[in-house]
Scaffold this motif. Structure first.
Motif, mmCIF file in Angstrom:
data_model
loop_
_atom_site.group_PDB
_atom_site.id
_atom_site.type_symbol
_atom_site.label_atom_id
_atom_site.label_comp_id
_atom_site.label_asym_id
_atom_site.label_seq_id
_atom_site.Cartn_x
_atom_site.Cartn_y
_atom_site.Cartn_z
ATOM 1 N N VAL A 65 0.862 -1.173 0.000
ATOM 2 C CA VAL A 65 0.000 0.000 0.000
ATOM 3 C C VAL A 65 0.907 1.235 0.000
ATOM 4 O O VAL A 65 1.879 1.300 0.743
ATOM 5 N N GLU A 66 0.624 2.158 -0.905
ATOM 6 C CA GLU A 66 1.329 3.440 -0.945
ATOM 7 C C GLU A 66 0.298 4.513 -0.650
ATOM 8 O O GLU A 66 -0.848 4.415 -1.095
ATOM 9 N N PHE A 67 0.695 5.525 0.116
ATOM 10 C CA PHE A 67 -0.275 6.529 0.523
ATOM 11 C C PHE A 67 0.341 7.923 0.600
ATOM 12 O O PHE A 67 1.544 8.080 0.799
ATOM 13 N N SER A 68 -0.525 8.895 0.403
ATOM 14 C CA SER A 68 -0.189 10.277 0.720
ATOM 15 C C SER A 68 -0.979 10.615 1.981
ATOM 16 O O SER A 68 -1.974 9.954 2.301
ATOM 17 N N TRP A 69 -0.534 11.623 2.702
ATOM 18 C CA TRP A 69 -1.245 11.987 3.926
ATOM 19 C C TRP A 69 -1.133 13.482 4.186
ATOM 20 O O TRP A 69 -0.214 14.157 3.702
ATOM 21 N N GLU A 70 -2.097 13.976 4.958
ATOM 22 C CA GLU A 70 -2.028 15.343 5.470
ATOM 23 C C GLU A 70 -2.600 15.343 6.874
ATOM 24 O O GLU A 70 -3.455 14.527 7.200
ATOM 25 N N GLY A 71 -2.061 16.222 7.689
ATOM 26 C CA GLY A 71 -2.482 16.273 9.079
ATOM 27 C C GLY A 71 -1.673 17.289 9.837
ATOM 28 O O GLY A 71 -1.527 18.440 9.405
ATOM 29 N N GLY A 72 -1.088 16.858 10.960
ATOM 30 C CA GLY A 72 -0.345 17.780 11.791
ATOM 31 C C GLY A 72 0.824 17.119 12.495
ATOM 32 O O GLY A 72 0.863 15.908 12.675
ATOM 33 N N ASP A 73 1.773 17.969 12.872
ATOM 34 C CA ASP A 73 2.940 17.569 13.653
ATOM 35 C C ASP A 73 3.101 18.610 14.741
ATOM 36 O O ASP A 73 3.436 19.765 14.452
ATOM 37 N N GLU A 74 2.775 18.242 15.973
ATOM 38 C CA GLU A 74 2.788 19.171 17.102
ATOM 39 C C GLU A 74 1.943 20.407 16.801
ATOM 40 O O GLU A 74 2.372 21.539 17.006
ATOM 41 N N ASN A 75 0.741 20.187 16.287
ATOM 42 C CA ASN A 75 -0.242 21.232 15.968
ATOM 43 C C ASN A 75 0.133 22.111 14.780
ATOM 44 O O ASN A 75 -0.563 23.075 14.495
#
Length: 113
Positions: A65-75
């Protein structure tokens, strides 16, 4: 759903990371990657969390499985990419933070969906 997709779907418990020890990767919640049947999901380790969008392929009989992601790192906003190869209830992969660190990881299946 294709057979290879069924292999990767589930809740995966991250058990080790190359760059960080368990004190960090399990800091807030048990480190994990979840991949749902629609090949969307989420992950968290330490203070890094994100939503992912995955694609599945098979190479030499191994589901990948290959994926892209978005989110946060220490807010702070964060994004990146990653991959995971699955053999039975064991997985190994690598996660990349865009313009930042990257780390190998190992995981075990907690449950299938």
């Amino acid at each position: 759903m294709k057979k290879a997709e069924k292999v990767v779907v589930g809740d995966w418990r991250i058990t080790s990371m190359e760059m960080w020890d368990a004190d960090y990767f399990d800091m807030e919640v048990p480190a994990h990657i979840t991949i749902r049947e629609d090949l969307l999901g989420e992950f968290q380790f330490g203070l890094v969390q994100g939503s992912l969008d995955a694609r599945v392929s098979v190479s030499a009989g191994v589901a990948r499985v290959e994926f892209s992601w978005e989110g946060g790192d220490e807010n702070d906003p964060a994004s990146g990419r990653g991959w995971m190869e699955v053999k039975g209830d064991q997985a190994k992969g690598r996660i990349f933070l865009h313009q930042g660190d990257d780390s190998d990881f190992t995981a075990v299946r907690r449950s299938s969906q």
